[in-house]
Design a protein around this motif. Structure first.
Motif, PDB file in Angstrom:
ATOM      1  N   CYS A 183     -10.340   5.179  -3.915  1.00 57.37           N
ATOM      2  CA  CYS A 183      -9.003   4.967  -3.327  1.00 57.37           C
ATOM      3  C   CYS A 183      -8.147   4.072  -4.241  1.00 57.37           C
ATOM      4  CB  CYS A 183      -9.181   4.309  -1.958  1.00 57.37           C
ATOM      5  SG  CYS A 183      -7.621   3.725  -1.286  1.00 57.37           S
TER       6      CYS A 183
ATOM      7  N   VAL B 243      -5.516   2.289  -3.481  1.00 50.70           N
ATOM      8  CA  VAL B 243      -5.176   1.009  -2.843  1.00 50.70           C
ATOM      9  C   VAL B 243      -6.361   0.041  -2.974  1.00 50.70           C
ATOM     10  CG1 VAL B 243      -4.513  -0.116  -0.680  1.00 50.70           C
ATOM     11  CG2 VAL B 243      -3.681   2.182  -1.187  1.00 50.70           C
TER      12      VAL B 243
ATOM     13  N   SER C 143      -0.292   5.663   2.707  1.00 49.46           N
ATOM     14  CA  SER C 143      -0.914   5.170   3.938  1.00 49.46           C
ATOM     15  C   SER C 143      -0.179   3.960   4.491  1.00 49.46           C
ATOM     16  CB  SER C 143      -2.365   4.780   3.658  1.00 49.46           C
ATOM     17  OG  SER C 143      -2.386   3.672   2.785  1.00 49.46           O
TER      18      SER C 143
ATOM     19  N   CYS D 184     -13.451   6.007   5.210  1.00 49.09           N
ATOM     20  CA  CYS D 184     -12.801   7.088   4.458  1.00 49.09           C
ATOM     21  C   CYS D 184     -13.732   7.616   3.370  1.00 49.09           C
ATOM     22  CB  CYS D 184     -11.515   6.551   3.832  1.00 49.09           C
ATOM     23  SG  CYS D 184     -10.684   7.739   2.786  1.00 49.09           S
TER      24      CYS D 184
ATOM     25  N   HIS E 215     -12.901   8.810   0.665  1.00 48.99           N
ATOM     26  CA  HIS E 215     -12.370   8.507  -0.672  1.00 48.99           C
ATOM     27  C   HIS E 215     -12.351   7.005  -0.947  1.00 48.99           C
ATOM     28  CE1 HIS E 215     -11.105  12.646  -1.139  1.00 48.99           C
ATOM     29  NE2 HIS E 215     -10.479  12.590   0.031  1.00 48.99           N
ATOM     30  N   PHE E 216     -13.033   6.242  -0.114  1.00 46.69           N
ATOM     31  CA  PHE E 216     -12.903   4.780  -0.194  1.00 46.69           C
ATOM     32  C   PHE E 216     -13.146   4.255  -1.616  1.00 46.69           C
ATOM     33  CE2 PHE E 216     -14.271   0.359   0.527  1.00 46.69           C
ATOM     34  CZ  PHE E 216     -13.177  -0.091   1.245  1.00 46.69           C
TER      35      PHE E 216
ATOM     36  N   CYS F 189      -4.812   4.059   7.831  1.00 46.19           N
ATOM     37  CA  CYS F 189      -5.857   4.074   6.794  1.00 46.19           C
ATOM     38  C   CYS F 189      -7.233   3.988   7.461  1.00 46.19           C
ATOM     39  CB  CYS F 189      -5.652   2.883   5.861  1.00 46.19           C
ATOM     40  SG  CYS F 189      -7.029   2.601   4.744  1.00 46.19           S
TER      41      CYS F 189
ATOM     42  N   CYS G 216      -2.250   8.035  -1.170  1.00 48.56           N
ATOM     43  CA  CYS G 216      -3.454   8.008  -0.338  1.00 48.56           C
ATOM     44  C   CYS G 216      -4.133   9.363  -0.527  1.00 48.56           C
ATOM     45  CB  CYS G 216      -3.063   7.797   1.128  1.00 48.56           C
ATOM     46  SG  CYS G 216      -4.394   8.140   2.282  1.00 48.56           S
ATOM     47  N   ARG G 217      -5.330   9.340  -1.097  1.00 48.95           N
ATOM     48  CA  ARG G 217      -6.010  10.610  -1.404  1.00 48.95           C
ATOM     49  C   ARG G 217      -6.270  11.414  -0.128  1.00 48.95           C
ATOM     50  NH1 ARG G 217      -7.847  10.873  -6.636  1.00 48.95           N
ATOM     51  NH2 ARG G 217      -8.272   8.923  -7.731  1.00 48.95           N
TER      52      ARG G 217
ATOM     53  N   ARG H  50       0.806  -1.220   0.000  1.00 47.74           N
ATOM     54  CA  ARG H  50       0.000   0.000   0.000  1.00 47.74           C
ATOM     55  C   ARG H  50       0.842   1.276   0.000  1.00 47.74           C
ATOM     56  NH1 ARG H  50      -3.929   1.452   3.307  1.00 47.74           N
ATOM     57  NH2 ARG H  50      -4.720  -0.555   4.000  1.00 47.74           N
TER      58      ARG H  50
HETATM   59  S1  SF4 Z   1      -9.104   4.330   2.154  1.00 46.18           S
HETATM   60 FE1  SF4 Z   1      -7.547   4.950   0.681  1.00 46.18          FE
HETATM   61  S2  SF4 Z   1      -7.663   7.171   0.591  1.00 46.18           S
HETATM   62 FE2  SF4 Z   1      -8.737   6.519   2.460  1.00 46.18          FE
HETATM   63  S3  SF4 Z   1      -7.206   6.560   4.060  1.00 46.18           S
HETATM   64 FE3  SF4 Z   1      -7.181   4.502   3.275  1.00 46.18          FE
HETATM   65  S4  SF4 Z   1      -5.579   4.532   1.667  1.00 46.18           S
HETATM   66 FE4  SF4 Z   1      -6.134   6.653   2.124  1.00 46.18          FE
END
Ligand code: SF4
Length: 693
Positions: free
Chosen positions: A205, A207, A189, A199, A201-202, A194, A134-135, A129
């Motif tokens: 995302c 990752v 992240s 999140c 942005h899930f 994470c 990581c957005r 990861r």
């Molecule tokens: S889900 Fe994705 S964008 Fe959100 S914290 Fe985790 S790695 Fe970052």
């Protein structure tokens, strides 16, 4: 239902046997002179060893068995495992030792095989990861605006632009920000920070997307770090790639045990502590500014971390050299400094606990602090009496870096976890590399990997080594322990390097020797009035130095361990490889020392079972840089007199490719004269080059 499932469930039926037989014939045909690969891949030519390896891989997949395969340089092992893997069907996991090879398999080899076979296969690449942006963390880092280094501010601008354009979020696509840049932890992240499903942005995302694709794909290309994280149940992947695979192919398998030792052990680092502190400051100020004196708490942590680093320096650690924890000047002030650091973490833990529920990212800090403290405490609980060597199953060591330090526990054997992982699942396992054997014997590797008795096959390189290469062992050379050995290496190598007009790697077995060899070479060049471009490890990063080496054409590159492997310079561009000494691991390295002690206590021979096989693997990798194609030719110069004076020298020579040999400098110089045309063939006088007894 996958082809392999169907095959396994119906095994023994006439239709199934016919189908397997048909697919086996398709594999064989693909590698023939007029086959699918020849029709689609430029420069492909039929190689019996490649076809044999492909069939052995196919049979292993069909039987869900294990195969350990050593294939010499030029066998074409990547195609030899990809073709049967694609044709067999089922879920395939391919693991590479390095990210460079991982990208090459995914971007070049796999698409080429699929095109050649006309196979419609869904493929994916998955990295750890920390390789993906990581957005959320990027957004928060941009909003916080707390970067104080101009380099970080500049890098963040590139990353921000990149985030808007990239599909994958893979930081390897962003060449402008180097891999080691200090900004990366702030915009990537870890499992601990994470927010996962919570999140915002899930769904977009990087990752999450990469993992979803990997789970659904037929063939997934990973690296050993990810494979081993899965195997060690570290949940680094969360995706359970390994349990779902029908076939596991491990390329560059000689790296596996070394990387496994990192994953099956446990540790913490000062960098981890300071990153946690930086996150606490940012999140605390953003979401609970009135909840605690965040700057004061974080300042205490940073100061305490600095005090730990200082205590290590006072205790005798040397930068970049691993030191056994119990050797740390009887641990001096280090334990007290670490306890003080722990107290600052307790204060932060209390502050975060008091603000629980105010923000999800802040809440995540709590388990992260607890987990870090738990590892720190477990790591420092040293038993009052050192256990008997035979009872030791792990060793604790410290590695000091610039401002930081790593504290690690390394298990002395990874055999058991591998054996367990193999037994647990009905999968096919194929482990391959160009360097797995010691004098053609697989036992040391099989024992180390916990798979004794597994099927093991080897194929020699198809190159005509006796014609293409000359092993030059100069005489006389002093012991590698001699005080001025690096300077003598430069002096012995210079006539060859001059005759070849550079086009040479000088590979040193220690980083310390690199500047000394380079300095003496520079003096010799200046004195002779015949300067050649000299590239020295540390001048630039590895990729840039290799680019420069290729561009310059007449360069001499002096480097250490990182240049011994994974470098492919074909043709006349590389015509000489000089190796200063046999690359035995330093016996005072804590892991090496502990393994030697343990094996002795078990009545085993650590030199022949452990030290020699490991040195040979690295030596063979270094030697393997020289001849990369049918038309390559060159001189390998090894300056370690132990090759001839010690009894194990015979084992080493028997493990090297069958180059012609000479002790004559004149022969070696003549052999490496630049060729006037691309393929004149070898000068006749070298066909019977002097044999070294
Ligand atoms: S889900 Fe994705 S964008 Fe959100 S914290 Fe985790 S790695 Fe970052």
């Amino acid at each position: 239902m996958s082809a392999i499932q169907s095959q396994s469930e119906n095994s023994g039926t006439r239709e199934n046997l016919d189908e397997v037989g048909q697919r086996r014939r398709t594999v064989a045909a693909a590698f023939s002179a007029g086959g699918a690969l020849a029709g689609a891949i430029a420069g492909f030519r039929e190689r019996p060893s490649q076809q044999q390896m492909a069939l052995a891989v196919f049979d292993t997949i069909a039987q869900r068995a294990t195969l350990v395969a050593e294939a010499g340089t030029g066998t074409g092992k990547t195609l030899a495992y990809l073709v049967p893997a694609v044709l067999a069907g089922g879920k395939v996991l391919v693991s590479a030792g390095t990210k460079t090879l991982q990208d090459q398999i995914f971007d070049k080899d796999l698409p080429a095989v699929c095109r050649a076979l006309g196979a419609r296969v869904d493929t994916a690449i998955l990295k750890g990861r920390q390789n993906y942006l990581c957005r959320l963390r990027l957004e928060r880092t941009l909003a916080a605006g707390m970067l104080d280094s101009p380099a970080d501010v500049h890098a963040l601008q590139h990353i921000s632009r990149f985030a808007r354009l990239t599909q994958s979020g893979d930081r390897a696509e962003l060449a402008q920000v180097p891999e080691g840049a200090s900004i990366w932890p702030a915009v990537t992240s870890t499992r601990e920070n994470c927010l996962g499903g919570e999140c915002q942005h899930f769904e977009s995302c990087f990752v999450v997307r990469a993992r979803r694709h990997a789970l659904a794909a037929d063939i997934v290309v990973v690296n050993h770090h990810l494979l081993l994280a899965d195997m060690a149940l570290r949940e680094e992947t969360d995706s359970e790639l390994l349990p779902n695979a029908d076939v596991v192919i491990v390329d560059e398998a000689h790296h596996l045990t070394k990387i496994a030792a990192e994953f099956f052990g446990e540790g913490w680092s000062l960098q981890q502590v300071t990153e946690l502190a930086a996150d606490a400051l940012r999140v605390g100020l953003q979401s609970a500014a009135d909840g605690a004196q965040w700057p004061d708490l974080v300042r205490s942590i940073d100061n305490a971390a600095r005090a730990v680093r200082l205590s290590l320096a006072e205790g005798g650690t040397t930068r970049r050299v691993r030191l056994a924890y119990d050797r740390l000047a009887a641990r001096g002030s280090a334990p007290a400094a670490i306890r003080a650091l722990d107290r600052t973490l307790v204060a932060l833990q209390d502050a975060v606990g008091q603000n629980h529920g105010r923000e999800a990212e802040l809440d995540l800090l709590l388990p992260r602090i607890q987990r870090l403290r738990q590892i720190m405490q477990a790591w420092h609980q040293v038993p009052p009496d050192r256990p008997a060597a035979a009872d030791l199953d792990a060793v604790r060591w410290i590695l000091a870096t610039g401002q930081g330090a790593q504290f690690q526990t390394t298990p002395l054997s990874c055999a058991e976890p591998f054996a367990r992982a193999r037994e647990q699942r009905q999968q096919a396992w194929i482990l391959t590399s160009a360097t797995l054997t010691t004098a053609q014997r697989f036992e040391p590797f099989l024992n180390e990997i916990g798979l004794p008795g597994s099927a093991a096959l080897r194929w020699d390189s198809p190159f005509d080594f006796a014609r293409q290469a000359l092993l030059y062992l100069p005489t006389p050379m002093p012991s590698p322990q001699a005080e001025h050995f690096p300077e003598l290496v430069a002096e012995a190598a210079w006539p060859i390097l001059r005759a070849s007009r550079g086009r040479a790697f000088v590979l040193c077995s220690t980083l310390r020797a690199v500047p000394r060899v380079a300095r003496r070479l520079r003096e010799l060049m200046d004195a002779s009035g015949d300067p050649l471009p000299l590239l020295v490890q540390g001048d630039d990063n590895r990729r840039a130095m290799l680019g420069e080496f290729r561009r310059l054409g007449e360069a001499v590159l002096v480097g250490s361990v990182s240049f011994w492997e994974g470098i492919d310079v074909r043709g006349d561009a590389l015509s000489v490889v000089v190796i200063d000494k046999l690359p035995f691991a330093p016996p005072d390295d804590p892991v090496v020392e502990a393994r030697i002690r343990q094996m002795k206590a078990q009545g085993r021979n650590p030199f022949y079972e452990y030290q020699l096989p490991h040195a040979l693997t690295l030596l063979r990798q270094g030697v393997g840089r020289l001849i990369r194609g049918d038309n390559d030719r060159g001189v390998l110069m090894i300056l370690d007199e132990r090759l001839l004076s010690r009894s194990y020298g015979k084992t080493i020579l028997a493990s090297l490719p069958p180059f012609s040999r000479t002790r004559s400098e004149a022969d070696a110089c003549a052999f490496v004269q630049p060729r006037p045309s691309p393929e004149p063939g070898p000068p006749e006088r070298f066909e019977g080059a002097e044999k070294v007894q």
